[in-house]
Motif scaffolding. Structure first.
Motif, PDB file in Angstrom:
ATOM      1  N   ILE A  57       0.835  -1.208   0.000  1.00  8.66           N
ATOM      2  CA  ILE A  57       0.000   0.000   0.000  1.00  8.66           C
ATOM      3  C   ILE A  57       0.868   1.256   0.000  1.00  8.66           C
ATOM      4  CG2 ILE A  57      -1.622   1.367   1.388  1.00  8.66           C
ATOM      5  CD1 ILE A  57      -2.879  -1.336   2.277  1.00  8.66           C
ATOM      6  N   TYR A  58       1.942   1.229   0.768  1.00  6.20           N
ATOM      7  CA  TYR A  58       2.848   2.384   0.858  1.00  6.20           C
ATOM      8  C   TYR A  58       3.415   2.745  -0.512  1.00  6.20           C
ATOM      9  CZ  TYR A  58       6.904   5.200   2.251  1.00  6.20           C
ATOM     10  OH  TYR A  58       7.832   6.209   2.381  1.00  6.20           O
ATOM     11  N   VAL A  59       3.831   1.737  -1.261  1.00  5.24           N
ATOM     12  CA  VAL A  59       4.366   1.977  -2.607  1.00  5.24           C
ATOM     13  C   VAL A  59       3.230   2.300  -3.582  1.00  5.24           C
ATOM     14  CG1 VAL A  59       5.657   0.967  -4.542  1.00  5.24           C
ATOM     15  CG2 VAL A  59       6.327   0.451  -2.185  1.00  5.24           C
ATOM     16  N   GLU A  64       0.741   7.385  -9.067  1.00  2.00           N
ATOM     17  CA  GLU A  64       0.616   8.461 -10.056  1.00  2.00           C
ATOM     18  C   GLU A  64       1.877   9.328 -10.158  1.00  2.00           C
ATOM     19  OE1 GLU A  64      -3.879   9.725 -10.721  1.00  2.00           O
ATOM     20  OE2 GLU A  64      -3.263  10.130  -8.662  1.00  2.00           O
ATOM     21  N   ASN A  65       2.833   9.083  -9.286  1.00  3.44           N
ATOM     22  CA  ASN A  65       4.081   9.835  -9.284  1.00  3.44           C
ATOM     23  C   ASN A  65       5.235   8.839  -9.468  1.00  3.44           C
ATOM     24  OD1 ASN A  65       6.495  11.149  -8.467  1.00  3.44           O
ATOM     25  ND2 ASN A  65       5.350  12.579  -7.186  1.00  3.44           N
ATOM     26  N   LYS A  66       5.748   8.745 -10.679  1.00  2.00           N
ATOM     27  CA  LYS A  66       6.741   7.722 -11.014  1.00  2.00           C
ATOM     28  C   LYS A  66       7.973   7.773 -10.123  1.00  2.00           C
ATOM     29  CE  LYS A  66       9.137   5.722 -14.974  1.00  2.00           C
ATOM     30  NZ  LYS A  66       9.429   5.822 -16.423  1.00  2.00           N
ATOM     31  N   GLU A  67       8.485   8.969  -9.886  1.00  2.00           N
ATOM     32  CA  GLU A  67       9.702   9.107  -9.067  1.00  2.00           C
ATOM     33  C   GLU A  67       9.457   8.688  -7.620  1.00  2.00           C
ATOM     34  OE1 GLU A  67      11.436  12.970  -9.398  1.00  2.00           O
ATOM     35  OE2 GLU A  67      11.793  12.801 -11.548  1.00  2.00           O
ATOM     36  N   LEU A  68       8.335   9.134  -7.065  1.00  2.00           N
ATOM     37  CA  LEU A  68       8.005   8.781  -5.681  1.00  2.00           C
ATOM     38  C   LEU A  68       7.715   7.282  -5.575  1.00  2.00           C
ATOM     39  CD1 LEU A  68       7.498   9.727  -2.788  1.00  2.00           C
ATOM     40  CD2 LEU A  68       5.123  10.232  -3.442  1.00  2.00           C
ATOM     41  N   PHE A  69       7.048   6.739  -6.580  1.00  2.00           N
ATOM     42  CA  PHE A  69       6.734   5.309  -6.649  1.00  2.00           C
ATOM     43  C   PHE A  69       8.027   4.493  -6.580  1.00  2.00           C
ATOM     44  CE2 PHE A  69       5.977   1.458  -9.224  1.00  2.00           C
ATOM     45  CZ  PHE A  69       4.857   0.936  -8.592  1.00  2.00           C
ATOM     46  N   SER A  70       9.006   4.843  -7.419  1.00  2.00           N
ATOM     47  CA  SER A  70      10.296   4.136  -7.443  1.00  2.00           C
ATOM     48  C   SER A  70      11.071   4.337  -6.141  1.00  2.00           C
ATOM     49  CB  SER A  70      11.135   4.624  -8.631  1.00  2.00           C
ATOM     50  OG  SER A  70      10.486   4.346  -9.851  1.00  2.00           O
ATOM     51  N   SER A  71      11.007   5.548  -5.620  1.00  2.00           N
ATOM     52  CA  SER A  71      11.711   5.877  -4.380  1.00  2.00           C
ATOM     53  C   SER A  71      11.165   5.074  -3.203  1.00  2.00           C
ATOM     54  CB  SER A  71      11.577   7.378  -4.101  1.00  2.00           C
ATOM     55  OG  SER A  71      12.111   7.713  -2.847  1.00  2.00           O
ATOM     56  N   ARG A  72       9.846   4.950  -3.122  1.00  2.00           N
ATOM     57  CA  ARG A  72       9.236   4.192  -2.029  1.00  2.00           C
ATOM     58  C   ARG A  72       9.535   2.700  -2.153  1.00  2.00           C
ATOM     59  NH1 ARG A  72       3.290   6.651  -0.375  1.00  2.00           N
ATOM     60  NH2 ARG A  72       4.056   8.702   0.291  1.00  2.00           N
ATOM     61  N   ALA A  73       9.543   2.201  -3.380  1.00  2.00           N
ATOM     62  CA  ALA A  73       9.859   0.786  -3.594  1.00  2.00           C
ATOM     63  C   ALA A  73      11.284   0.492  -3.132  1.00  2.00           C
ATOM     64  CB  ALA A  73       9.695   0.430  -5.072  1.00  2.00           C
ATOM     65  N   LYS A  74      12.184   1.408  -3.447  1.00  2.00           N
ATOM     66  CA  LYS A  74      13.582   1.253  -3.022  1.00  2.00           C
ATOM     67  C   LYS A  74      13.689   1.306  -1.499  1.00  2.00           C
ATOM     68  CE  LYS A  74      18.198   3.107  -3.938  1.00  2.00           C
ATOM     69  NZ  LYS A  74      18.969   4.123  -4.683  1.00  2.00           N
ATOM     70  N   GLU A  75      12.928   2.215  -0.902  1.00  2.00           N
ATOM     71  CA  GLU A  75      12.927   2.361   0.559  1.00  2.00           C
ATOM     72  C   GLU A  75      12.450   1.081   1.236  1.00  2.00           C
ATOM     73  OE1 GLU A  75      10.413   4.902   3.882  1.00  2.00           O
ATOM     74  OE2 GLU A  75      10.572   5.728   1.845  1.00  2.00           O
ATOM     75  N   VAL A  76      11.380   0.492   0.704  1.00  3.15           N
ATOM     76  CA  VAL A  76      10.847  -0.754   1.262  1.00  3.15           C
ATOM     77  C   VAL A  76      11.882  -1.870   1.137  1.00  3.15           C
ATOM     78  CG1 VAL A  76       9.129  -2.581   0.910  1.00  3.15           C
ATOM     79  CG2 VAL A  76       8.407  -0.191   0.940  1.00  3.15           C
ATOM     80  N   ALA A  77      12.519  -1.952  -0.036  1.00  3.62           N
ATOM     81  CA  ALA A  77      13.523  -2.995  -0.268  1.00  3.62           C
ATOM     82  C   ALA A  77      14.706  -2.865   0.690  1.00  3.62           C
ATOM     83  CB  ALA A  77      14.002  -2.943  -1.718  1.00  3.62           C
ATOM     84  N   GLN A  78      14.992  -1.654   1.104  1.00  2.59           N
ATOM     85  CA  GLN A  78      16.115  -1.424   2.023  1.00  2.59           C
ATOM     86  C   GLN A  78      15.761  -1.755   3.470  1.00  2.59           C
ATOM     87  OE1 GLN A  78      16.983   2.681   1.107  1.00  2.59           O
ATOM     88  NE2 GLN A  78      18.539   2.156  -0.418  1.00  2.59           N
ATOM     89  N   THR A  79      14.464  -1.814   3.746  1.00  2.97           N
ATOM     90  CA  THR A  79      14.041  -2.039   5.138  1.00  2.97           C
ATOM     91  C   THR A  79      13.678  -3.489   5.436  1.00  2.97           C
ATOM     92  OG1 THR A  79      11.766  -1.418   4.588  1.00  2.97           O
ATOM     93  CG2 THR A  79      13.207   0.322   5.429  1.00  2.97           C
ATOM     94  N   MET A 116      -5.545  -4.103  -8.633  1.00  3.33           N
ATOM     95  CA  MET A 116      -4.689  -5.279  -8.766  1.00  3.33           C
ATOM     96  C   MET A 116      -3.465  -4.943  -9.623  1.00  3.33           C
ATOM     97  SD  MET A 116      -5.525  -9.075 -10.300  1.00  3.33           S
ATOM     98  CE  MET A 116      -6.538  -9.566  -8.913  1.00  3.33           C
ATOM     99  N   GLU A 117      -3.688  -4.209 -10.687  1.00  5.60           N
ATOM    100  CA  GLU A 117      -2.600  -3.792 -11.575  1.00  5.60           C
ATOM    101  C   GLU A 117      -1.569  -2.954 -10.811  1.00  5.60           C
ATOM    102  OE1 GLU A 117      -1.048  -2.947 -15.679  1.00  5.60           O
ATOM    103  OE2 GLU A 117      -2.492  -4.396 -14.950  1.00  5.60           O
ATOM    104  N   VAL A 118      -2.048  -2.005 -10.043  1.00  3.31           N
ATOM    105  CA  VAL A 118      -1.167  -1.120  -9.278  1.00  3.31           C
ATOM    106  C   VAL A 118      -0.388  -1.912  -8.224  1.00  3.31           C
ATOM    107  CG1 VAL A 118      -1.130   0.791  -7.616  1.00  3.31           C
ATOM    108  CG2 VAL A 118      -2.544   0.959  -9.666  1.00  3.31           C
ATOM    109  N   CYS A 119      -1.069  -2.823  -7.544  1.00  2.06           N
ATOM    110  CA  CYS A 119      -0.393  -3.634  -6.515  1.00  2.06           C
ATOM    111  C   CYS A 119       0.666  -4.538  -7.130  1.00  2.06           C
ATOM    112  CB  CYS A 119      -1.417  -4.466  -5.748  1.00  2.06           C
ATOM    113  SG  CYS A 119      -2.465  -3.496  -4.636  1.00  2.06           S
ATOM    114  N   GLN A 120       0.348  -5.143  -8.263  1.00  2.00           N
ATOM    115  CA  GLN A 120       1.322  -6.007  -8.934  1.00  2.00           C
ATOM    116  C   GLN A 120       2.549  -5.209  -9.368  1.00  2.00           C
ATOM    117  OE1 GLN A 120      -0.835  -7.983 -12.083  1.00  2.00           O
ATOM    118  NE2 GLN A 120      -1.799  -9.417 -10.698  1.00  2.00           N
ATOM    119  N   ASN A 121       2.310  -4.030  -9.928  1.00  2.00           N
ATOM    120  CA  ASN A 121       3.429  -3.161 -10.321  1.00  2.00           C
ATOM    121  C   ASN A 121       4.285  -2.789  -9.113  1.00  2.00           C
ATOM    122  OD1 ASN A 121       2.539  -3.215 -12.948  1.00  2.00           O
ATOM    123  ND2 ASN A 121       1.527  -1.222 -12.865  1.00  2.00           N
ATOM    124  N   SER A 122       3.631  -2.563  -7.991  1.00  2.00           N
ATOM    125  CA  SER A 122       4.342  -2.193  -6.756  1.00  2.00           C
ATOM    126  C   SER A 122       5.235  -3.332  -6.276  1.00  2.00           C
ATOM    127  CB  SER A 122       3.345  -1.824  -5.660  1.00  2.00           C
ATOM    128  OG  SER A 122       2.514  -0.754  -6.075  1.00  2.00           O
TER     129      SER A 122
END
Length: 200
Positions: A57-59, A64-79, A116-122
């Motif tokens: 959900i966080y990612v 709708e914001n590609k940079e923030l989307f990628s940044s949050r995914a990276k943040e989750v992966a680091q934690t 579902m599409e958004v969650c899978q992409n996340s």
């Protein structure tokens, strides 16, 4: 033609459809009177949201914001450790409930299964940040039974390949799969990508 036969034919061709039409009309009128019939059903919250769902959900909330989307995914992966991140793939078709503040942004797209599409992409974006560690997890999704996620998994392999991560291994795996699959779209997609790296 006897009169009785004429009456029978008129009733058969016009009477029955007319009767069915009236029944449908009154049934629809009754449904229209029920204001709650067409209202979207609210999801029942009868369980606690898991840690994995919170991360998704966080990612996803930044879709709708590609940079923030990628940044949050990276943040989750680091934690979270990769062994725990693997569990995220269990949510490809078992998405967390849609947060209320995301219902309006999602509704703009008018696409069935958009959440579902958004969650899978996340999930794929989070896994992408584990680099070569994620590749063995991605292979069965990319080369397994057809599913929505198959195309996304192959796109992720393309990203790794372009970045030089296990490049030769991925090229060989994609080439082998393209020769075996009956999916013409995937075959062409893989062929086009591989043509940039190998010659026939």
């Amino acid at each position: 033609m006897p009169v009785k036969m004429k009456v029978f034919l008129v009733l058969y061709f016009f009477g029955i459809p007319l009767l069915v039409g009236f029944l449908i009309y009154f049934k629809r009128k009754k449904l229209d009177a029920d204001k709650n019939y067409y209202a979207p059903k609210k999801q029942k919250q009868n369980r606690a949201i898991t840690k994995e769902e919170k991360n998704i959900i966080y990612v996803a909330s930044a879709f709708e914001n590609k940079e923030l989307f990628s940044s949050r995914a990276k943040e989750v992966a680091q934690t979270i450790e990769f062994d725990k991140a693997i569990k995220l793939k269990d949510y490809f078709h078992n998405n967390p409930p849609v947060p209320e503040d995301l219902q309006q942004p999602l509704s703009k797209y008018g696409i069935l299964g958009v959440w579902m599409e958004v969650c899978q992409n996340s999930i794929f974006e989070i896994l992408y940040n584990y680099n070569e560690k994620a590749i063995p997890i991605i292979y069965p999704i990319a080369f397994g039974v057809y599913d929505w996620t198959q195309y996304k998994a192959i796109d992720l392999l393309f990203r790794f390949m372009k970045e030089g991560i296990k490049k030769d291994e991925i090229i060989a795996a994609l080439k082998k799969f393209s020769e075996q699959t009956s999916d013409e779209y995937l075959k062409d997609q893989i062929k086009n990508e591989l043509s940039k790296y190998i010659s026939d």
